[in-house]
Scaffold this motif. Structure first.
Motif, short mmCIF file in Angstrom:
data_model
loop_
_atom_site.label_atom_id
_atom_site.label_comp_id
_atom_site.label_asym_id
_atom_site.label_seq_id
_atom_site.Cartn_x
_atom_site.Cartn_y
_atom_site.Cartn_z
N LEU A 1 -3.74 0.10 1.93
CA LEU A 1 -3.58 1.06 0.84
C LEU A 1 -2.12 1.32 0.48
CD1 LEU A 1 -6.34 3.70 1.65
CD2 LEU A 1 -6.47 1.65 0.21
N VAL A 2 -1.22 1.13 1.45
CA VAL A 2 0.20 1.30 1.16
C VAL A 2 0.96 0.05 1.57
CG1 VAL A 2 0.14 3.82 1.41
CG2 VAL A 2 0.78 2.42 3.36
N ASP A 3 2.06 -0.16 0.89
CA ASP A 3 2.97 -1.27 1.17
C ASP A 3 4.28 -0.70 1.68
OD1 ASP A 3 1.14 -3.20 0.16
OD2 ASP A 3 1.82 -2.78 -1.88
N THR A 4 5.05 -1.53 2.38
CA THR A 4 6.36 -1.12 2.86
C THR A 4 7.40 -2.16 2.48
OG1 THR A 4 6.05 -2.19 5.00
CG2 THR A 4 5.42 0.14 4.85
N ARG A 5 8.62 -1.68 2.39
CA ARG A 5 9.77 -2.57 2.22
C ARG A 5 10.95 -1.90 2.92
NH1 ARG A 5 13.32 -0.58 -1.58
NH2 ARG A 5 12.42 0.84 -3.09
N LYS A 6 11.87 -2.72 3.39
CA LYS A 6 13.06 -2.21 4.06
C LYS A 6 14.18 -2.01 3.05
CE LYS A 6 13.85 -2.37 8.23
NZ LYS A 6 13.98 -1.32 9.21
N ASP A 7 14.91 -0.91 3.22
CA ASP A 7 16.11 -0.65 2.44
C ASP A 7 17.16 -0.19 3.44
OD1 ASP A 7 18.00 -0.11 0.52
OD2 ASP A 7 17.04 1.72 -0.22
N GLY A 8 17.91 -1.15 3.97
CA GLY A 8 18.84 -0.84 5.05
C GLY A 8 18.06 -0.45 6.28
N ARG A 9 18.34 0.74 6.80
CA ARG A 9 17.63 1.23 7.99
C ARG A 9 16.36 1.99 7.63
NH1 ARG A 9 21.78 4.15 11.87
NH2 ARG A 9 19.94 5.46 11.77
N HIS A 10 16.10 2.17 6.36
CA HIS A 10 14.94 2.96 5.93
C HIS A 10 13.77 2.06 5.56
CE1 HIS A 10 17.31 6.64 5.75
NE2 HIS A 10 18.27 5.92 5.20
N VAL A 11 12.57 2.55 5.84
CA VAL A 11 11.34 1.90 5.39
C VAL A 11 10.84 2.72 4.21
CG1 VAL A 11 8.98 1.26 5.99
CG2 VAL A 11 10.80 1.06 7.70
N ILE A 12 10.62 2.05 3.10
CA ILE A 12 10.14 2.70 1.89
C ILE A 12 8.65 2.39 1.76
CG2 ILE A 12 10.42 2.94 -0.60
CD1 ILE A 12 12.97 3.59 0.97
N TYR A 13 7.85 3.45 1.61
CA TYR A 13 6.40 3.31 1.44
C TYR A 13 6.06 3.46 -0.03
CZ TYR A 13 5.63 3.57 6.44
OH TYR A 13 5.62 3.30 7.78
N SER A 14 5.05 2.71 -0.47
CA SER A 14 4.54 2.84 -1.84
C SER A 14 3.04 2.53 -1.83
CB SER A 14 5.27 1.87 -2.77
OG SER A 14 5.08 0.53 -2.36
N LEU A 15 2.36 3.00 -2.86
CA LEU A 15 0.95 2.69 -3.00
C LEU A 15 0.78 1.21 -3.33
CD1 LEU A 15 -0.45 5.72 -5.01
CD2 LEU A 15 -0.51 5.33 -2.56
N HIS A 16 -0.32 0.65 -2.88
CA HIS A 16 -0.55 -0.78 -3.09
C HIS A 16 -0.78 -1.12 -4.56
CE1 HIS A 16 -1.59 -4.86 -2.14
NE2 HIS A 16 -2.72 -4.74 -2.79
N ASP A 17 -1.49 -0.25 -5.29
CA ASP A 17 -1.75 -0.58 -6.70
C ASP A 17 -2.04 0.66 -7.53
OD1 ASP A 17 -4.58 0.06 -6.57
OD2 ASP A 17 -4.95 -1.91 -5.71
N GLY A 18 -2.08 0.45 -8.83
CA GLY A 18 -2.32 1.53 -9.77
C GLY A 18 -3.72 2.12 -9.71
N HIS A 19 -4.70 1.32 -9.31
CA HIS A 19 -6.06 1.85 -9.16
C HIS A 19 -6.06 2.98 -8.14
CE1 HIS A 19 -8.17 -1.01 -11.64
NE2 HIS A 19 -7.59 -2.01 -11.02
N LEU A 20 -5.36 2.77 -7.03
CA LEU A 20 -5.30 3.78 -5.98
C LEU A 20 -4.58 5.03 -6.48
CD1 LEU A 20 -5.96 4.58 -3.10
CD2 LEU A 20 -3.87 3.41 -2.37
N ALA A 21 -3.50 4.86 -7.21
CA ALA A 21 -2.78 6.02 -7.76
C ALA A 21 -3.69 6.84 -8.66
CB ALA A 21 -1.54 5.55 -8.53
N ARG A 22 -4.46 6.17 -9.51
CA ARG A 22 -5.37 6.89 -10.41
C ARG A 22 -6.49 7.56 -9.63
NH1 ARG A 22 -3.86 2.45 -13.04
NH2 ARG A 22 -5.74 1.26 -12.58
N LEU A 23 -7.02 6.88 -8.60
CA LEU A 23 -8.07 7.46 -7.77
C LEU A 23 -7.59 8.74 -7.10
CD1 LEU A 23 -10.85 7.35 -6.39
CD2 LEU A 23 -9.80 5.86 -4.66
N ILE A 24 -6.40 8.72 -6.56
CA ILE A 24 -5.85 9.89 -5.88
C ILE A 24 -5.64 11.03 -6.87
CG2 ILE A 24 -3.82 10.78 -4.66
CD1 ILE A 24 -3.72 7.81 -3.49
N ARG A 25 -5.03 10.73 -8.01
CA ARG A 25 -4.81 11.78 -9.01
C ARG A 25 -6.13 12.37 -9.49
NH1 ARG A 25 -0.80 7.86 -11.70
NH2 ARG A 25 1.08 8.23 -10.48
N GLU A 26 -7.11 11.53 -9.76
CA GLU A 26 -8.41 12.02 -10.22
C GLU A 26 -9.10 12.84 -9.13
OE1 GLU A 26 -9.95 12.10 -13.20
OE2 GLU A 26 -8.07 11.29 -13.99
#
Length: 125
Positions: A84-109
């Motif tokens: 459900l979530v993806d990660t990427r590294k930015d220096g020493r930080h791990v950045i989390y994001s939603l996997h897709d727009g369907h999930l974002a809309r599901l959560i908002r709804e």
């Protein structure tokens, strides 16, 4: 549409569909149920709500959700393993994001639906 040189108009074919016309079978229903089970825990739902607003670090999520870092990290690990979530590294930080727009809309709804139930505001048609 952009009026800059070299740009072109965006057609409907260029915009991904927000709705997929499917007939749910057993495999699809199980996958959907698994997603809903992940959303059924309040801390995870709050983390996902925060991510529906945009990518965040664990530190930002911990502060926004108001849970200890270890708790946020455990829930984020479950969300990552469930896809459900993806990660990427930015220096020493791990950045989390939603996997897709369907999930974002599901959560908002889901949150908007709950708001109607809690406040008693009439439902939309």
């Amino acid at each position: 549409m952009s009026s800059q040189p070299g740009s072109r108009a965006i057609s409907a074919a260029d915009v991904p569909s927000l709705v997929h016309h499917v007939t749910p079978g057993p495999e699809l229903l199980e996958a959907a149920s698994a997603t809903l089970r992940m959303l059924a825990e309040p801390t995870r739902l709050h983390l996902l709500w925060q991510l529906s607003q945009g990518p965040r670090t664990v530190t930002e999520l911990t502060a926004a959700v108001g849970v200890p870092r270890t708790v946020a990290s455990q829930h984020l690990a479950k969300l990552r393993l469930s896809g459900l979530v993806d990660t990427r590294k930015d220096g020493r930080h791990v950045i989390y994001s939603l996997h897709d727009g369907h999930l974002a809309r599901l959560i908002r709804e889901t949150i908007n639906h709950a708001d109607h139930r809690v406040t008693g505001e009439p439902a939309h048609g």
